[in-house]
Design a protein around this motif. Sequence first.
Motif, PDB file in Angstrom:
ATOM      1  N   UNK A 404       0.841  -1.208   0.000  1.00 55.25           N
ATOM      2  CA  UNK A 404       0.000   0.000   0.000  1.00 55.25           C
ATOM      3  C   UNK A 404       0.876   1.259   0.000  1.00 55.25           C
ATOM      4  N   UNK A 405       1.910   1.268   0.825  1.00 56.06           N
ATOM      5  CA  UNK A 405       2.810   2.420   0.833  1.00 56.06           C
ATOM      6  C   UNK A 405       3.487   2.591  -0.536  1.00 56.06           C
ATOM      7  N   UNK A 406       3.934   1.495  -1.121  1.00 56.34           N
ATOM      8  CA  UNK A 406       4.587   1.571  -2.442  1.00 56.34           C
ATOM      9  C   UNK A 406       3.631   2.139  -3.483  1.00 56.34           C
ATOM     10  N   UNK A 407       2.408   1.618  -3.487  1.00 58.91           N
ATOM     11  CA  UNK A 407       1.395   2.081  -4.444  1.00 58.91           C
ATOM     12  C   UNK A 407       1.106   3.564  -4.249  1.00 58.91           C
ATOM     13  N   UNK A 408       0.898   3.960  -3.001  1.00 61.73           N
ATOM     14  CA  UNK A 408       0.550   5.349  -2.718  1.00 61.73           C
ATOM     15  C   UNK A 408       1.706   6.291  -3.061  1.00 61.73           C
ATOM     16  N   UNK A 425       9.877   8.855   4.913  1.00 60.06           N
ATOM     17  CA  UNK A 425      10.348   8.708   6.290  1.00 60.06           C
ATOM     18  C   UNK A 425       9.229   8.171   7.190  1.00 60.06           C
ATOM     19  N   UNK A 426       8.023   8.649   6.969  1.00 57.98           N
ATOM     20  CA  UNK A 426       6.876   8.175   7.752  1.00 57.98           C
ATOM     21  C   UNK A 426       6.608   6.692   7.484  1.00 57.98           C
ATOM     22  N   UNK A 427       6.698   6.311   6.206  1.00 61.15           N
ATOM     23  CA  UNK A 427       6.447   4.911   5.841  1.00 61.15           C
ATOM     24  C   UNK A 427       7.429   3.984   6.547  1.00 61.15           C
ATOM     25  N   UNK A 428       8.707   4.378   6.580  1.00 62.97           N
ATOM     26  CA  UNK A 428       9.740   3.525   7.181  1.00 62.97           C
ATOM     27  C   UNK A 428       9.573   3.379   8.694  1.00 62.97           C
ATOM     28  N   UNK A 429       8.863   4.310   9.318  1.00 60.94           N
ATOM     29  CA  UNK A 429       8.614   4.183  10.764  1.00 60.94           C
ATOM     30  C   UNK A 429       7.441   3.241  11.060  1.00 60.94           C
ATOM     31  N   UNK A 437      12.763  -3.191   2.087  1.00 67.32           N
ATOM     32  CA  UNK A 437      13.644  -3.028   0.928  1.00 67.32           C
ATOM     33  C   UNK A 437      12.950  -2.358  -0.275  1.00 67.32           C
ATOM     34  N   UNK A 438      11.711  -2.767  -0.666  1.00 68.31           N
ATOM     35  CA  UNK A 438      11.067  -2.102  -1.808  1.00 68.31           C
ATOM     36  C   UNK A 438      10.920  -0.589  -1.612  1.00 68.31           C
ATOM     37  N   UNK A 439      10.677  -0.155  -0.374  1.00 72.98           N
ATOM     38  CA  UNK A 439      10.531   1.280  -0.123  1.00 72.98           C
ATOM     39  C   UNK A 439      11.862   2.010  -0.233  1.00 72.98           C
ATOM     40  N   UNK A 440      12.939   1.373   0.240  1.00 72.21           N
ATOM     41  CA  UNK A 440      14.269   1.979   0.090  1.00 72.21           C
ATOM     42  C   UNK A 440      14.623   2.120  -1.397  1.00 72.21           C
ATOM     43  N   UNK A 441      14.334   1.088  -2.169  1.00 71.38           N
ATOM     44  CA  UNK A 441      14.631   1.133  -3.610  1.00 71.38           C
ATOM     45  C   UNK A 441      13.827   2.247  -4.284  1.00 71.38           C
ATOM     46  N   UNK A 442      12.555   2.372  -3.888  1.00 69.42           N
ATOM     47  CA  UNK A 442      11.697   3.401  -4.459  1.00 69.42           C
ATOM     48  C   UNK A 442      12.171   4.802  -4.051  1.00 69.42           C
ATOM     49  N   UNK A 443      12.598   4.920  -2.803  1.00 73.35           N
ATOM     50  CA  UNK A 443      13.085   6.220  -2.325  1.00 73.35           C
ATOM     51  C   UNK A 443      14.341   6.638  -3.085  1.00 73.35           C
TER      52      UNK A 443
END
Length: 595
Positions: A404-408, A425-429, A437-443
Amino acid sequence: MAEIVQQRIEERIPELEQLERVGLFTKKEVKSIIKRATALEYKLHRLIVNKEDFIAYIQYEINVLELVKKRRVHIHYQFKKEEIEFPIIHRINSVFKRATNKWKGDVQLWLSHAAFCKKWATKGQISKVFSAMLAIHPDKPALWIMAAKSELEDRSSSESARHLFLRALRFHPNNKKVYQEYFRMELLHCEKLRKQKNDLETAKMDLGEYEFSPEILSGKLAEVVYRDATGKIKEAEFVISLLNIAAIFDFTKELQDFILQDLQDNYTEDSLTWDFMAKRELEAPGAGEELHTAKGRASDINRREERCCQVYEEGVKSLNTEPMWTCYVAFCWERLKRKTNVQELKEKRNERQLGVLQRAHDSSLLKEEFYTTWLKILLSSGDDEGAASIAMAATQRYSKSVSVWSLSLRTLMQLGSGDVGRLFQEALTHINPKESLPLWQLQVQWSVANQSPEETEAVFKRGQLSAVPAVSMEMKESYLDWSFSTGGYKKARKAFTSLQENRPLSKAFFTTMINIEKEQETPKMNFLRDYFERALQEFGTSDDDLWLQYIQEEMGTFGQPENSGKIHWRAMKFLEGESVERFTCRFTLMQTGHL
C-alpha cells in the motif's frame, strides 16, 4: 523356481500356437515372446522381488495385447479371442493382484489395475479391484468417488454406486466432495430413468406391472441427499455448489426452487449468499424488442446491473462486513472491465464503481487490493486531486502494508507531490524493517530523479546503516552504481574503499566494482586482484564462480598466467561440499576451451 517358470511358459503354449496358426505372429516372433517372457518370469520368482519387475512384466503383456489388436485390424481377423486375448488378460490380472497384495499402500498400482480392467472390457473384475482397494484405503474420499462413478458409468449400476456413496459417508460424514458427487449421481440416475420412460412411451410398449415412481422421476432422492448434506454441512458455498449441480439438469426446477428458498431462509449471514443472489439477476430475461439495437442492449444490461446492485445494497444493509463489501466491489469492477461501445453504459459503470469504493472506504471495510483499482480509475479519468487524497487515505488505513505504501508513494511521485520525501520517512517508521527493501529502492529512485546529489547521498548513507542485511547490502551496491554514473571511476573507487570493510557485503558489490575496473582503458591488475581477494574472503568457501573468474583474469591480457596455479590450489583448499566438484568440472572445461 525353474520348475514354476517352466510351468508358466508351458501354460502360454496354446495361445502362442494360435497366434502363429492364424497368422497374427510369425514363428520368429513367437520365439522372441517366449524368450522375453521367460526372463520376466524368472524376475518375478526371485526371493527378493522389486515392484519395477512386476510393472515391466505387466507392461510387456499389455504391449503384446496392443500388438495383437493392431494385427487383427490389419489382417481383418476377429476370431478366437477366447483362446488368444482372454488368457493374456487373465494373466495380467493375476500379476496385478500379486503386486497389489505385496504393495498394498501403492494407490497408483491399484488405479493402474482398475484402468486396465476398464480398457480391456473386464468390467466384472473392476468392481473387485475397487472393493479390495477400498478395504485398504477407506480414508481416501477420492477413491470412493472413483469407485462409485465406475459402477454408474462402466456397469450402469446406480444401486451399487449409491451403496458405495453411503459407505463412503460412514467414513467421511462431513466431506463436501462426497456429498456433491452423491447428489450428482442421484440426478444422473433420475435423468436416465426419465430417458428410459420417454423411449418406452415413444415406442408405445406395454410396461405391464413395472411403473416409474413419480417421486424418483422428479428428483426426490437427490432432495433427500441435499437435506442430509446440509444438515451436516451448514455453509452457503456448499449449498450454492449443490444448486449449480442441480441447474445442469433440465427437470430440476422444483428442486432448484427448494434449494434457493433454503439458501435465502438460512444463509443470509454469509456474503456468498448475497453475491449469488445478486448475480442471478443478470440471467433474468430481458425485453425482446429492445435487444435489436446496441443502445437497447446496453439499456437492458444496465437495468440488470441495477437490479444486481439493489440486491447488494440489501446485503450491505443486512451484513455490513468486509467480505460483503468485497463481493459488491468485485462485481462492480468485473462489470466495469467489460468492453462496450455505448458511452452512457461506460460512464454509469464508472460512477457506480467509484460510489461503492467510496462507501466501502468510509465504512473502513475496503480490502487492501481494491485501493489499486480505485487509484487506476481516478488516474485514468484525470482526477489527480482525488487520486492523491485516496493514496494518503490508503496509507492511514493500511499503515503497516509495504504494498500500500509503495502504491501510494508511486501515485504521489507520478503526480509530483511535494510531500513524498516526508512520506518516505513516515512509511519507514510504520512498516516492518525486514520488509522495507522495496521502499528503500523506491526512495532512491525518487531521490535520484528529484533531489540534489547531496540529498541522494544522504539517503544512501541512511540505507547503508540499516540493521536489515538485505537493505544494507542493496544500498551499498546501488550507491556504488550511482557513484560511478554521477562521478565516474574515481568516485566509484572512493565509494568502494569507504565501504569495503563495512559488512555485510553482497557478491554483486564486488562484481560491480570488478566490472567498473575492467571497463577502463587500462585496467589495473593490482586493483582487480584486491577486489577478487576481498570477495573471496567473504564468499570463497562456496562460490566456485568467483575463483574461476579470478583465474580467467590472471590468464587474460593484463594478468600473470603463472598465478593461476596458485589460485587453483587455494580454491581446492577453501571450497567446500559440492562446490569443489563443480569447480573441478568447470576448470577442466575452461582449460579445454569449452567454457
